[in-house]
Motif scaffolding. Structure first.
Motif, mmCIF file in Angstrom:
data_model
loop_
_atom_site.group_PDB
_atom_site.id
_atom_site.type_symbol
_atom_site.label_atom_id
_atom_site.label_comp_id
_atom_site.label_asym_id
_atom_site.label_seq_id
_atom_site.Cartn_x
_atom_site.Cartn_y
_atom_site.Cartn_z
ATOM 1 N N SER A 1 0.956 -1.175 -0.183
ATOM 2 C CA SER A 1 -0.108 0.031 0.083
ATOM 3 C C SER A 1 0.814 1.181 0.116
ATOM 4 C CB SER A 1 -1.015 -0.048 1.135
ATOM 5 O OG SER A 1 -0.327 -0.093 2.301
ATOM 6 N N TYR A 2 0.787 1.980 -0.883
ATOM 7 C CA TYR A 2 1.289 3.146 -1.239
ATOM 8 C C TYR A 2 2.841 3.009 -1.189
ATOM 9 C CZ TYR A 2 -3.164 5.352 0.316
ATOM 10 O OH TYR A 2 -4.626 5.857 0.588
ATOM 11 N N GLY A 3 3.267 1.784 -1.809
ATOM 12 C CA GLY A 3 4.573 1.707 -2.164
ATOM 13 C C GLY A 3 5.410 1.329 -0.807
ATOM 14 N N ASP A 4 4.579 1.097 0.199
ATOM 15 C CA ASP A 4 5.336 0.970 1.648
ATOM 16 C C ASP A 4 6.374 1.873 2.043
ATOM 17 O OD1 ASP A 4 3.883 -1.378 2.313
ATOM 18 O OD2 ASP A 4 5.217 -2.754 1.742
ATOM 19 N N TYR A 5 6.000 3.269 1.674
ATOM 20 C CA TYR A 5 6.914 4.340 2.010
ATOM 21 C C TYR A 5 6.875 4.303 3.370
ATOM 22 C CZ TYR A 5 7.873 4.929 -3.011
ATOM 23 O OH TYR A 5 8.047 4.986 -4.513
ATOM 24 N N LEU A 6 7.802 5.209 3.850
ATOM 25 C CA LEU A 6 7.994 5.253 5.346
ATOM 26 C C LEU A 6 7.928 3.916 6.172
ATOM 27 C CD1 LEU A 6 5.392 8.195 6.132
ATOM 28 C CD2 LEU A 6 7.770 8.353 5.367
ATOM 29 N N ARG A 7 6.860 3.165 6.461
ATOM 30 C CA ARG A 7 6.891 2.014 6.737
ATOM 31 C C ARG A 7 5.673 1.406 6.407
ATOM 32 N NH1 ARG A 7 6.848 4.806 11.546
ATOM 33 N NH2 ARG A 7 4.575 4.123 11.877
ATOM 34 N N CYS A 8 5.749 -0.040 6.486
ATOM 35 C CA CYS A 8 4.639 -0.792 5.751
ATOM 36 C C CYS A 8 3.171 -0.380 6.497
ATOM 37 C CB CYS A 8 4.893 -2.201 5.848
ATOM 38 S SG CYS A 8 6.331 -3.005 4.973
ATOM 39 N N GLY A 9 2.217 0.128 5.727
ATOM 40 C CA GLY A 9 1.104 0.147 6.379
ATOM 41 C C GLY A 9 0.811 1.705 6.922
ATOM 42 N N ALA A 10 2.105 2.467 7.074
ATOM 43 C CA ALA A 10 1.939 3.696 7.788
ATOM 44 C C ALA A 10 1.252 4.775 7.323
ATOM 45 C CB ALA A 10 3.486 4.196 8.091
ATOM 46 N N ILE A 11 1.214 4.987 5.784
ATOM 47 C CA ILE A 11 0.473 5.725 5.253
ATOM 48 C C ILE A 11 -1.095 5.199 5.004
ATOM 49 C CG2 ILE A 11 0.161 7.084 2.974
ATOM 50 C CD1 ILE A 11 3.256 6.692 2.494
ATOM 51 N N ALA A 12 -1.114 4.013 4.879
ATOM 52 C CA ALA A 12 -2.532 3.613 4.563
ATOM 53 C C ALA A 12 -3.516 3.709 5.616
ATOM 54 C CB ALA A 12 -2.493 2.003 4.109
ATOM 55 N N LYS A 13 -2.948 3.925 6.893
ATOM 56 C CA LYS A 13 -3.815 4.296 8.098
ATOM 57 C C LYS A 13 -4.477 5.551 7.917
ATOM 58 C CE LYS A 13 -0.483 6.065 11.384
ATOM 59 N NZ LYS A 13 0.064 6.058 12.767
#
Length: 224
Positions: A53-65
């Motif tokens: 999700s969202y390319g796993d930028y920052l941390r996996c799932g950190a943007i998707a939340k």
């Protein structure tokens, strides 16, 4: 009544089609949910599928939340709606605070992609009631950041409350206490790293063992 199971698509999601197909194989109507829409379309349960999700930028799932749809998922989960997070979806649920702990880089820092055996450690959740306690199920695992970690206090709490739902028989990623999947305190929210949606037919998967997860959710919805 036909249960409606929503499947979220984020930019970078890979396994939404498979998750929707698994829901249909179990007898549900699958409903596509778009990450940018704060609308669950009247579904009875939600699957947050695997991918990046969202390319796993920052941390996996950190943007998707922060996606608009996740605000609705969090509110629905707090009201008791069954929610399943698979692989990246598990990471999203942890980042969103619906499940404790975190998924980190695998031990050895290698991506793991193979079929694995899981033990069903709890049958008291909305997503595992169709299994027998202690049963072995064969499902695929494909992740680079699937190592479950939490504080000792959280791990003890999960163990003591029966919230470890699945364990690895042969721990491939260094997850603490062999944990492959956990649940919320009320058993309605479950996250697991392996992919049950890829184990729904013996012809295309290593088994059809994953179907039990989706049948369980239908039972939870239809008997609520």
């Amino acid at each position: 009544m036909t249960a409606k199971v929503g499947v979220i698509t984020f930019p970078g999601t890979l396994d939404d089609v498979d998750a929707a197909r698994a829901a249909r194989l179990a007898g549900a109507e699958s409903v596509n949910l778009w990450h940018a829409d704060a609308d669950l379309k009247g579904v009875d349960a939600v699957i947050v599928p695997g991918g990046f999700s969202y390319g796993d930028y920052l941390r996996c799932g950190a943007i998707a939340k922060f996606a608009p749809v996740m605000g609705e998922v969090i509110a629905a989960a707090q009201r008791g709606m069954p929610v399943l997070g698979i692989c990246n979806g598990f990471q999203v649920l942890c980042e969103a605070g619906l499940l404790p702990g975190a998924l980190t880089r695998n031990a050895g820092l290698h991506f793991v992609c193979r079929d694995i055996w899981l033990e069903v450690a709890s049958t008291s959740t909305a997503w595992s009631s169709r299994y027998e306690a202690g049963a072995d199920i064969l499902v695929p695992l494909k992740s680079g950041e699937g190592r479950y970690q939490a504080s000792e206090a959280v791990l003890d709490e999960l163990e003591g409350e029966g919230r470890v739902v699945f364990r690895y028989r042969d721990n491939p990623n260094g997850s603490q206490r062999d944990i492959a999947g956990i649940s919320s305190a009320n058993g309605r929210v479950v996250g697991l790293m392996p992919h049950p949606e890829h184990a729904t037919e013996a012809l295309t998967g290593p088994s059809d063992d994953g179907l039990g997860i989706f049948y369980s959710a239908l039972d939870a919805v239809l008997t609520a």
